[in-house]
Every structure is written in structure tokens, then in C-alpha cells.
Design a protein around this motif. Structure first.
Motif, PDB file in Angstrom:
ATOM      1  N   ASP A  83      -7.130  11.066   3.192  1.00 36.67           N
ATOM      2  CA  ASP A  83      -5.730  10.851   3.554  1.00 36.67           C
ATOM      3  C   ASP A  83      -4.965  10.511   2.288  1.00 36.67           C
ATOM      4  OD1 ASP A  83      -3.410  10.586   5.033  1.00 36.67           O
ATOM      5  OD2 ASP A  83      -4.117   8.918   6.241  1.00 36.67           O
ATOM      6  N   SER A  84      -3.638  10.511   2.406  1.00 39.46           N
ATOM      7  CA  SER A  84      -2.783  10.073   1.294  1.00 39.46           C
ATOM      8  C   SER A  84      -1.444   9.632   1.855  1.00 39.46           C
ATOM      9  CB  SER A  84      -2.588  11.196   0.270  1.00 39.46           C
ATOM     10  OG  SER A  84      -1.840  12.255   0.827  1.00 39.46           O
ATOM     11  N   LYS A  85      -0.765   8.806   1.098  1.00 36.09           N
ATOM     12  CA  LYS A  85       0.565   8.318   1.465  1.00 36.09           C
ATOM     13  C   LYS A  85       1.411   8.254   0.202  1.00 36.09           C
ATOM     14  CE  LYS A  85      -0.564   6.780   5.684  1.00 36.09           C
ATOM     15  NZ  LYS A  85      -0.351   7.615   6.803  1.00 36.09           N
ATOM     16  N   VAL A  86       2.714   8.513   0.365  1.00 32.17           N
ATOM     17  CA  VAL A  86       3.666   8.303  -0.718  1.00 32.17           C
ATOM     18  C   VAL A  86       4.330   6.951  -0.461  1.00 32.17           C
ATOM     19  CG1 VAL A  86       5.793   9.113  -1.817  1.00 32.17           C
ATOM     20  CG2 VAL A  86       4.024  10.756  -1.143  1.00 32.17           C
ATOM     21  N   LEU A  87       4.283   6.070  -1.449  1.00 33.00           N
ATOM     22  CA  LEU A  87       4.829   4.716  -1.342  1.00 33.00           C
ATOM     23  C   LEU A  87       5.907   4.519  -2.391  1.00 33.00           C
ATOM     24  CD1 LEU A  87       1.369   2.898  -1.233  1.00 33.00           C
ATOM     25  CD2 LEU A  87       2.687   3.766   0.710  1.00 33.00           C
ATOM     26  N   THR A  88       6.795   3.545  -2.151  1.00 28.64           N
ATOM     27  CA  THR A  88       7.823   3.211  -3.138  1.00 28.64           C
ATOM     28  C   THR A  88       7.500   1.866  -3.761  1.00 28.64           C
ATOM     29  OG1 THR A  88       9.211   2.072  -1.521  1.00 28.64           O
ATOM     30  CG2 THR A  88       9.602   4.441  -1.830  1.00 28.64           C
ATOM     31  N   GLN A  89       8.187   1.534  -4.851  1.00 33.00           N
ATOM     32  CA  GLN A  89       7.932   0.263  -5.516  1.00 33.00           C
ATOM     33  C   GLN A  89       8.443  -0.923  -4.699  1.00 33.00           C
ATOM     34  OE1 GLN A  89      10.450   0.975  -9.020  1.00 33.00           O
ATOM     35  NE2 GLN A  89      11.348  -1.015  -8.682  1.00 33.00           N
ATOM     36  N   PHE A  90       9.354  -0.687  -3.765  1.00 34.55           N
ATOM     37  CA  PHE A  90       9.893  -1.774  -2.956  1.00 34.55           C
ATOM     38  C   PHE A  90       8.797  -2.315  -2.052  1.00 34.55           C
ATOM     39  CE2 PHE A  90      12.013  -3.287   0.942  1.00 34.55           C
ATOM     40  CZ  PHE A  90      12.744  -4.327   0.394  1.00 34.55           C
ATOM     41  N   ARG A  91       8.445  -3.577  -2.223  1.00 35.18           N
ATOM     42  CA  ARG A  91       7.384  -4.227  -1.447  1.00 35.18           C
ATOM     43  C   ARG A  91       6.095  -3.408  -1.491  1.00 35.18           C
ATOM     44  NH1 ARG A  91       9.005  -7.399   3.699  1.00 35.18           N
ATOM     45  NH2 ARG A  91       6.788  -7.154   3.691  1.00 35.18           N
ATOM     46  N   LEU A  92       5.698  -3.038  -2.685  1.00 30.80           N
ATOM     47  CA  LEU A  92       4.548  -2.162  -2.883  1.00 30.80           C
ATOM     48  C   LEU A  92       3.275  -2.726  -2.265  1.00 30.80           C
ATOM     49  CD1 LEU A  92       3.390   0.437  -4.059  1.00 30.80           C
ATOM     50  CD2 LEU A  92       3.109  -0.757  -6.237  1.00 30.80           C
ATOM     51  N   ALA A  93       2.985  -3.992  -2.469  1.00 27.11           N
ATOM     52  CA  ALA A  93       1.754  -4.582  -1.941  1.00 27.11           C
ATOM     53  C   ALA A  93       1.702  -4.472  -0.419  1.00 27.11           C
ATOM     54  CB  ALA A  93       1.621  -6.031  -2.381  1.00 27.11           C
ATOM     55  N   ALA A  94       2.819  -4.731   0.244  1.00 28.49           N
ATOM     56  CA  ALA A  94       2.864  -4.629   1.706  1.00 28.49           C
ATOM     57  C   ALA A  94       2.677  -3.180   2.147  1.00 28.49           C
ATOM     58  CB  ALA A  94       4.183  -5.184   2.237  1.00 28.49           C
TER      59      ALA A  94
END
Length: 174
Positions: A83-94
Motif C-alpha cells: 500500500d501507499s499514501k500521500v501525506l502532507t507536512q501538516f501534522r505529519l506524525a498523526a
């Protein structure tokens, strides 16, 4: 899905295989040339007959997506990427925590490990983005080692020991 496809195009190799449910834009944008297309195992069965032949649950979903199997359906094929997901830097850990829960990370921990790459910033907001992938380990020890590296990186992000700008530069590329 198109952003994820573009990111996968830049962070996969010829011969890699991937499990996905929505394969249209992802398949199109991840394929820079016939020689470098991902082989996609389709959880909805549009391109995988063995899924299409599964009994219908009776649940109405969007057209062409009436059937769905769990990622584990394809374990015997040993996909390179689960699997994969695109994440943003905003609240990255969450976002990482939630993504790993969605990706069923605990259930696949011995077979797969997370790998994260910085990708092109969002074209409108300019916000930094990341591609988080669950990648197949060659051995159980490799998985244990890579999980430990990832958890150390994630703890650094969570603890705030690094500023957001410093955290952006951390990747776990091989």
C-alpha cells in the motif's frame, strides 16, 4: 490518485508489484513507459479475474467496485508494495499513525516495512508532501531493522525535537 501515481513512478523500480483498490489514475500516472509499469493487483477485480470470480457480498458500491478483497488476498503473489499514501507536512506524525492503521501495518509487520520519501510540494498550497509505502522485506530481520529505523524517525517527528523544516529532510531511502 494521480499524485500517488506520479510519486510511485519516481520511487518504484521495473518489476515492482502493487496492491490497490482504485487502479485507474494510479495505474496511468505510475507508468512512465511500458518497460517501467507497475504490475497492479486489483482488489476490486477489474483486472484480476480471481477477484472478479469471488461471490458478490450484495453491497452496492461505485460501478466496477462492487467486489473487494483484503490486501492479504494477494500475499501468495508476494507484492513488492502492499500500500501507499500521500501525506502532507501538516501534522505529519498523526497522518503517519493513521495511514499505518489504514494500511493494516500491524497485521503485515513481519512481511512489510514502511518507507517514506519526500515528494513534490503541493502545486497550490506549496505544502511539502511525502509518499509512505509498505514495502516487502526480503527477510524478517530486514523488516525488524527497517521498522526500528522508521520508528526512530517517527519518534523524532512526534517529539518535536526537530523543527518542521528539519523534519522534511529526513527520508529512509535505501
Amino acid at each position: 490518485w494521480s499524485d500517488k501515481g506520479r510519486a510511485l513512478k519516481n520511487h518504484t523500480r521495473p518489476g515492482d508489484t502493487y496492491v490497490a483498490a482504485a487502479i485507474g489514475a494510479l495505474g496511468y500516472y505510475s507508468c512512465p513507459s511500458v518497460a517501467h509499469c507497475l504490475t497492479i493487483y486489483d482488489r476490486n477485480g477489474l483486472v484480476n479475474r480471481e477477484v472478479a470470480e469471488q461471490p458478490w457480498s450484495g453491497e452496492l458500491r461505485s460501478p466496477g467496485h462492487d467486489k473487494v478483497v483484503d490486501r492479504s488476498f494477494f500475499y501468495d503473489k508476494k507484492p513488492t508494495l502492499l500500500d501507499s499514501k500521500v501525506l502532507t507536512q501538516f501534522r505529519l506524525a498523526a497522518q503517519v499513525r493513521l495511514a499505518l492503521l489504514e494500511m493494516e501495518a500491524e497485521a503485515v509487520r513481519e512481511r512489510y516495512y514502511p518507507e517514506i520519501f519526500e515528494i513534490r510540494p503541493h502545486p497550490v498550497s506549496g505544502m511539502n508532501r511525502y509518499l509512505l509505502m509498505l514495502k516487502r522485506a526480503q527477510t524478517k530481520q530486514e523488516s525488524v531493522t527497517k521498522w526500528a529505523e522508521f520508528e526512530q524517525w517517527n519518534a523524532t517527528i512526534k517529539s518535536g525535537r526537530k523543527s518542521e523544516d528539519e523534519a522534511e529532510d529526513v527520508t529512509l531511502e535505501e
